[in-house]
Design an enzyme around this catalytic site. Structure first.
Site, mmCIF file in Angstrom:
data_model
loop_
_atom_site.group_PDB
_atom_site.id
_atom_site.type_symbol
_atom_site.label_atom_id
_atom_site.label_comp_id
_atom_site.label_asym_id
_atom_site.label_seq_id
_atom_site.Cartn_x
_atom_site.Cartn_y
_atom_site.Cartn_z
ATOM 1 N N ARG A 1 -7.228 9.349 -9.618
ATOM 2 C CA ARG A 1 -7.754 9.600 -8.268
ATOM 3 C C ARG A 1 -6.609 9.883 -7.282
ATOM 4 O O ARG A 1 -5.617 9.168 -7.235
ATOM 5 C CB ARG A 1 -8.562 8.382 -7.818
ATOM 6 C CG ARG A 1 -9.174 8.500 -6.408
ATOM 7 C CD ARG A 1 -8.285 7.903 -5.345
ATOM 8 N NE ARG A 1 -8.921 7.881 -4.020
ATOM 9 C CZ ARG A 1 -8.266 7.648 -2.908
ATOM 10 N NH1 ARG A 1 -6.959 7.415 -2.919
ATOM 11 N NH2 ARG A 1 -8.893 7.632 -1.757
ATOM 12 N N SER B 1 0.809 -1.213 0.000
ATOM 13 C CA SER B 1 0.000 0.000 0.000
ATOM 14 C C SER B 1 0.850 1.274 0.000
ATOM 15 O O SER B 1 0.308 2.374 0.096
ATOM 16 C CB SER B 1 -0.903 -0.005 1.230
ATOM 17 O OG SER B 1 -0.140 -0.365 2.377
#
Ligand code: ASP
Length: 317
Positions: free
Chosen positions: A196, A45
């Protein structure tokens, strides 16, 4: 002391701690901690190994902050790995706060930073599975910290190989001179829509530091954090007399009230007052906070969880 989001940030704290305790600067410490996660391919992540967007492109976001007039950020970086260092360079060498996309990569090129491939083989195969509709490559394990799920309360090294890394690394540190700094680094939500950008690189959303008051970091679904300016809100609550626990609670309640988050949505918030008092909380079980102080380096459950008891890890394994 240092505080970090999720149990994987304990490894970054371990890296940064020896310098911090002998007089190193808090900004160096938080950058070192974030860099540790960025270069670690097992952290899916942050940095290399981060899961890509829907098109299979990894894009990285980061920011650093020392004060309202001293912060820097980059977002949607696709060719360079050490985005926290890059954010720091935006702060230290330009009149701007944030550089985005190709402009941030070109800035890194101009500084002589080596370009990197960001998509790891594991992240690519997870993305291919996700694209083919196989949920095992999916996003459901984000927001649940396996380090916390196995009851981690000791040093990061004790977490060992069983730890599965999750979500944004956000780190706050206070150095021996009493100066606080924060850093935040992420590859954003897995399989996000191309373009995004979430809360993490935006001062006041993913990270906020005001030396007169303290600092805060938020992690989880960035759209919810951005809706309430999560980290800024936490610091403002402390400024107005709240304890760190009350401040974190206010942020989570505000998110709850406005968004009615679903069970798949998780938010974790950590807050550190300038006097060293701190707290962490989360919307639901599965969040962990890493702490480095005179008592050692460890990952612990947050002080409170809005939905469920902090040690109820039934849904996490
Ligand atoms: N807050 C990050 C984002 O929305 C992701 C995370 O913390 O897991 O991009």
């Amino acid at each position: 002391m240092m505080l970090g989001t999720w149990s994987f940030s304990a490894r970054g704290c371990e890296r940064a701690w020896p310098q911090l305790v002998v007089g190193g600067e808090s900004l160096d410490a938080v950058c070192a901690a974030a860099r540790e996660a960025e270069v670690d391919p097992t952290v899916n992540s942050v940095g290399f190994g981060g899961l890509p967007d829907a098109n299979g492109q990894v894009s990285l976001d980061a920011c650093v902050m020392v004060a309202p007039n001293r912060c820097g950020a980059v977002c949607a970086v696709t060719r360079h790995l050490c985005v926290t260092d890059l954010a720091r360079l935006v702060m230290e060498t330009t009149p701007h706060v944030m550089l985005a996309g190709e402009g941030a990569d070109v800035f890194a090129d101009s500084l002589g930073m080596a370009a990197s491939v960001l998509l790891s083989a594991d992240a690519k195969s997870a993305w291919l599975k996700w694209r083919s509709g196989d949920v095992s490559g999916g996003t459901t394990d984000h927001g649940i910290d396996r380090g916390a799920a196995i009851g981690v309360a000791s040093a990061a090294s004790a977490i060992g190989e069983r730890m599965v890394a999750h979500d944004t690394i956000g780190v706050l540190a206070i150095d021996t001179r009493g100066v606080m700094a924060g850093a935040c680094s992420t590859s954003g939500l897995p399989y996000k829509r191309s373009g995004r950008v979430g809360d993490s690189p935006i001062p006041g959303h993913g990270l906020y530091v005001d030396p007169e008051v303290g600092g805060a970091v938020a992690t989880g679904n960035g759209e919810l954090i951005m809706g309430v300016s999560g980290s800024f809100l936490a610091v403002e609550c402390i400024r107005r007399g709240a304890t760190p626990a009350q401040a974190v609670h206010e942020v989570l309640e505000r998110i709850e009230r406005h968004f009615h988050p679903g069970p798949e949505q998780q938010i974790g918030v950590i807050a550190l007052a300038r006097d060293g008092t701190w707290s962490a909380g989360a919307l639901r079980t599965g969040f962990a906070v890493s702490v480095a102080d005179g008592a050692g380096i460890r990952a612990v459950a947050p002080e409170f969880v809005l939905h469920g008891a902090p040690h109820d890890e039934g849904r996490s394994t």
